[in-house]
Design a protein around this motif. Sequence first.
Motif, PDB file in Angstrom:
ATOM      1  N   ALA A   1       0.828  -1.208   0.000  1.00  0.00           N
ATOM      2  CA  ALA A   1       0.000   0.000   0.000  1.00  0.00           C
ATOM      3  C   ALA A   1       0.859   1.254   0.000  1.00  0.00           C
ATOM      4  CB  ALA A   1      -0.932  -0.014   1.218  1.00  0.00           C
ATOM      5  N   ALA A   2       1.936   1.236   0.788  1.00  0.00           N
ATOM      6  CA  ALA A   2       2.815   2.405   0.846  1.00  0.00           C
ATOM      7  C   ALA A   2       3.530   2.626  -0.472  1.00  0.00           C
ATOM      8  CB  ALA A   2       3.834   2.225   1.978  1.00  0.00           C
ATOM      9  N   LEU A   3       3.931   1.536  -1.112  1.00  0.00           N
ATOM     10  CA  LEU A   3       4.621   1.652  -2.402  1.00  0.00           C
ATOM     11  C   LEU A   3       3.692   2.238  -3.457  1.00  0.00           C
ATOM     12  CD1 LEU A   3       7.201   0.996  -4.073  1.00  0.00           C
ATOM     13  CD2 LEU A   3       6.137  -1.209  -4.604  1.00  0.00           C
ATOM     14  N   VAL A   4       2.483   1.703  -3.549  1.00  0.00           N
ATOM     15  CA  VAL A   4       1.514   2.195  -4.539  1.00  0.00           C
ATOM     16  C   VAL A   4       1.182   3.663  -4.272  1.00  0.00           C
ATOM     17  CG1 VAL A   4      -0.842   1.949  -5.399  1.00  0.00           C
ATOM     18  CG2 VAL A   4       0.562  -0.083  -5.004  1.00  0.00           C
ATOM     19  N   ALA A   5       1.195   4.054  -2.980  1.00  0.00           N
ATOM     20  CA  ALA A   5       0.901   5.443  -2.615  1.00  0.00           C
ATOM     21  C   ALA A   5       2.051   6.383  -2.945  1.00  0.00           C
ATOM     22  CB  ALA A   5       0.556   5.531  -1.134  1.00  0.00           C
ATOM     23  N   GLY A   6       3.226   5.819  -3.317  1.00  0.00           N
ATOM     24  CA  GLY A   6       4.351   6.666  -3.705  1.00  0.00           C
ATOM     25  C   GLY A   6       5.304   6.993  -2.580  1.00  0.00           C
ATOM     26  N   ASP A   7       5.349   6.185  -1.547  1.00  0.00           N
ATOM     27  CA  ASP A   7       6.267   6.415  -0.432  1.00  0.00           C
ATOM     28  C   ASP A   7       7.650   5.884  -0.799  1.00  0.00           C
ATOM     29  OD1 ASP A   7       7.676   6.598   1.904  1.00  0.00           O
ATOM     30  OD2 ASP A   7       6.262   5.464   3.135  1.00  0.00           O
ATOM     31  N   PRO A   8       8.669   6.754  -0.948  1.00  0.00           N
ATOM     32  CA  PRO A   8      10.004   6.272  -1.327  1.00  0.00           C
ATOM     33  C   PRO A   8      10.592   5.285  -0.317  1.00  0.00           C
ATOM     34  CG  PRO A   8       9.847   8.658  -1.578  1.00  0.00           C
ATOM     35  CD  PRO A   8       8.624   8.219  -0.822  1.00  0.00           C
ATOM     36  N   ASP A   9      10.229   5.420   0.961  1.00  0.00           N
ATOM     37  CA  ASP A   9      10.744   4.485   1.966  1.00  0.00           C
ATOM     38  C   ASP A   9      10.270   3.061   1.681  1.00  0.00           C
ATOM     39  OD1 ASP A   9      12.080   6.486   3.283  1.00  0.00           O
ATOM     40  OD2 ASP A   9      10.476   6.844   4.739  1.00  0.00           O
ATOM     41  N   ALA A  10       9.107   2.932   1.056  1.00  0.00           N
ATOM     42  CA  ALA A  10       8.596   1.601   0.728  1.00  0.00           C
ATOM     43  C   ALA A  10       9.479   0.933  -0.317  1.00  0.00           C
ATOM     44  CB  ALA A  10       7.154   1.692   0.222  1.00  0.00           C
ATOM     45  N   LEU A  11      10.007   1.719  -1.249  1.00  0.00           N
ATOM     46  CA  LEU A  11      10.930   1.153  -2.239  1.00  0.00           C
ATOM     47  C   LEU A  11      12.196   0.666  -1.555  1.00  0.00           C
ATOM     48  CD1 LEU A  11      11.654   0.595  -5.216  1.00  0.00           C
ATOM     49  CD2 LEU A  11      12.659   2.886  -5.275  1.00  0.00           C
TER      50      LEU A  11
ATOM     51  N   ALA B   1      11.896  -0.187 -12.243  1.00  0.00           N
ATOM     52  CA  ALA B   1      10.622  -0.559 -12.868  1.00  0.00           C
ATOM     53  C   ALA B   1       9.535  -0.735 -11.817  1.00  0.00           C
ATOM     54  CB  ALA B   1      10.794  -1.841 -13.683  1.00  0.00           C
ATOM     55  N   VAL B   2       9.896  -1.263 -10.664  1.00  0.00           N
ATOM     56  CA  VAL B   2       8.933  -1.407  -9.566  1.00  0.00           C
ATOM     57  C   VAL B   2       8.393  -0.033  -9.167  1.00  0.00           C
ATOM     58  CG1 VAL B   2       8.719  -1.975  -7.109  1.00  0.00           C
ATOM     59  CG2 VAL B   2       9.823  -3.588  -8.676  1.00  0.00           C
ATOM     60  N   TRP B   3       9.314   0.925  -9.031  1.00  0.00           N
ATOM     61  CA  TRP B   3       8.882   2.258  -8.607  1.00  0.00           C
ATOM     62  C   TRP B   3       8.031   2.933  -9.680  1.00  0.00           C
ATOM     63  CZ3 TRP B   3       8.212   5.071  -4.497  1.00  0.00           C
ATOM     64  CH2 TRP B   3       8.060   6.458  -4.618  1.00  0.00           C
ATOM     65  N   ARG B   4       8.517   2.886 -10.922  1.00  0.00           N
ATOM     66  CA  ARG B   4       7.810   3.582 -11.992  1.00  0.00           C
ATOM     67  C   ARG B   4       6.482   2.908 -12.344  1.00  0.00           C
ATOM     68  NH1 ARG B   4      13.405   4.326 -15.410  1.00  0.00           N
ATOM     69  NH2 ARG B   4      14.088   6.247 -14.381  1.00  0.00           N
TER      70      ARG B   4
ATOM     71  N   PRO C   1       0.890 -11.631  -4.425  1.00  0.00           N
ATOM     72  CA  PRO C   1       1.692 -10.817  -3.515  1.00  0.00           C
ATOM     73  C   PRO C   1       2.710  -9.957  -4.259  1.00  0.00           C
ATOM     74  CG  PRO C   1       2.413 -13.100  -3.456  1.00  0.00           C
ATOM     75  CD  PRO C   1       1.161 -13.070  -4.291  1.00  0.00           C
ATOM     76  N   LEU C   2       3.202  -8.946  -3.566  1.00  0.00           N
ATOM     77  CA  LEU C   2       4.152  -8.009  -4.164  1.00  0.00           C
ATOM     78  C   LEU C   2       5.409  -8.725  -4.652  1.00  0.00           C
ATOM     79  CD1 LEU C   2       4.882  -5.070  -4.793  1.00  0.00           C
ATOM     80  CD2 LEU C   2       5.788  -4.873  -2.454  1.00  0.00           C
ATOM     81  N   VAL C   3       5.895  -9.688  -3.890  1.00  0.00           N
ATOM     82  CA  VAL C   3       7.129 -10.377  -4.282  1.00  0.00           C
ATOM     83  C   VAL C   3       6.947 -11.117  -5.605  1.00  0.00           C
ATOM     84  CG1 VAL C   3       6.602 -12.451  -2.908  1.00  0.00           C
ATOM     85  CG2 VAL C   3       8.966 -11.927  -3.529  1.00  0.00           C
ATOM     86  N   ALA C   4       5.756 -11.676  -5.850  1.00  0.00           N
ATOM     87  CA  ALA C   4       5.514 -12.377  -7.113  1.00  0.00           C
ATOM     88  C   ALA C   4       5.539 -11.388  -8.278  1.00  0.00           C
ATOM     89  CB  ALA C   4       4.177 -13.109  -7.068  1.00  0.00           C
ATOM     90  N   TRP C   5       5.000 -10.200  -8.051  1.00  0.00           N
ATOM     91  CA  TRP C   5       5.022  -9.161  -9.087  1.00  0.00           C
ATOM     92  C   TRP C   5       6.463  -8.749  -9.394  1.00  0.00           C
ATOM     93  CZ3 TRP C   5       5.453  -3.481  -8.516  1.00  0.00           C
ATOM     94  CH2 TRP C   5       5.099  -2.799  -9.684  1.00  0.00           C
TER      95      TRP C   5
ATOM     96  N   GLY D   1       8.184 -11.347 -11.445  1.00  0.00           N
ATOM     97  CA  GLY D   1       7.777 -11.255 -12.844  1.00  0.00           C
ATOM     98  C   GLY D   1       8.553 -10.176 -13.585  1.00  0.00           C
ATOM     99  N   ILE D   2       8.745  -9.028 -12.937  1.00  0.00           N
ATOM    100  CA  ILE D   2       9.543  -7.958 -13.541  1.00  0.00           C
ATOM    101  C   ILE D   2      10.979  -8.416 -13.726  1.00  0.00           C
ATOM    102  CG2 ILE D   2      10.466  -5.633 -13.169  1.00  0.00           C
ATOM    103  CD1 ILE D   2       7.872  -4.970 -11.683  1.00  0.00           C
ATOM    104  N   THR D   3      11.500  -9.164 -12.752  1.00  0.00           N
ATOM    105  CA  THR D   3      12.876  -9.668 -12.848  1.00  0.00           C
ATOM    106  C   THR D   3      13.043 -10.560 -14.068  1.00  0.00           C
ATOM    107  OG1 THR D   3      13.072  -9.607 -10.430  1.00  0.00           O
ATOM    108  CG2 THR D   3      14.675 -10.955 -11.634  1.00  0.00           C
ATOM    109  N   ARG D   4      12.072 -11.416 -14.317  1.00  0.00           N
ATOM    110  CA  ARG D   4      12.158 -12.304 -15.479  1.00  0.00           C
ATOM    111  C   ARG D   4      12.189 -11.514 -16.780  1.00  0.00           C
ATOM    112  NH1 ARG D   4       7.684 -16.475 -13.008  1.00  0.00           N
ATOM    113  NH2 ARG D   4       9.119 -17.725 -11.730  1.00  0.00           N
ATOM    114  N   ARG D   5      11.377 -10.468 -16.843  1.00  0.00           N
ATOM    115  CA  ARG D   5      11.364  -9.652 -18.065  1.00  0.00           C
ATOM    116  C   ARG D   5      12.683  -8.915 -18.249  1.00  0.00           C
ATOM    117  NH1 ARG D   5       6.134  -8.713 -16.148  1.00  0.00           N
ATOM    118  NH2 ARG D   5       6.636  -6.635 -15.350  1.00  0.00           N
ATOM    119  N   LYS D   6      13.217  -8.383 -17.176  1.00  0.00           N
ATOM    120  CA  LYS D   6      14.469  -7.632 -17.281  1.00  0.00           C
ATOM    121  C   LYS D   6      15.657  -8.546 -17.598  1.00  0.00           C
ATOM    122  CE  LYS D   6      12.807  -3.548 -16.541  1.00  0.00           C
ATOM    123  NZ  LYS D   6      12.790  -2.548 -17.634  1.00  0.00           N
ATOM    124  N   THR D   7      15.657  -9.763 -17.065  1.00  0.00           N
ATOM    125  CA  THR D   7      16.744 -10.677 -17.400  1.00  0.00           C
ATOM    126  C   THR D   7      16.641 -11.112 -18.860  1.00  0.00           C
ATOM    127  OG1 THR D   7      15.454 -12.533 -16.481  1.00  0.00           O
ATOM    128  CG2 THR D   7      17.119 -11.538 -15.064  1.00  0.00           C
TER     129      THR D   7
END
Length: 209
Positions: A30-40, A75-78, A89-93, A96-102
Amino acid sequence: MATDVPREAPSALPRRAPAEETGQDERLSAALVAGDPDALTDAYRRWGTLVHTLATRAIGDAREAEDVTQQVFLAVWRGRAGYRPERGPLVAWIVGITRRKTADALSARTRRGTLAAAAAAVAAPEPSRPEADPESALDRVLVTQALRGLTPVQRDLLCLAFYEDLTQAQIARRTGLPLGTVKSHVRRGLHRLRGSLAPEERPALRTAA
């Protein structure tokens, strides 16, 4: 709001009870989606090692995996607004991004092989063309040798700039990288190139924006 991906090593966290871990993940999401840099920062500390390990296994190069890890969390932040908790869950997302970037990194490696061959051809002597400018040939050799000291991503992007004469915007479209990431890698790469070439032997090093 832009933010820098943290570069400190992810810390090992004590194991938590499933309910506590689930609750913390939900708050972090929730904090990440809200744009909290500490969540990143928290997400990087929790899963940075996992991302780096997956990237290293896929790519086979720990140094290149560091670049991929940075790209993943950028990419997670943007892309945080696109995360949907109901889909997993967030870790699964993040995985998924990791697989695309690799996959992108492996594709870039293939392109680097082609670029390396082109660079070698440019740097090779041309005895059949005695009219060629020897100073220009020397510049190409010096740049090609200096490129070997860069990171794979920096070398890939600068080869596109030097040998295909692409602008940074064109490089971003060709590679699929954000323009800001391209500019950052090119700027750092040029700085390292300038540092590796003696001032009296240094060819003009610049790329079009």
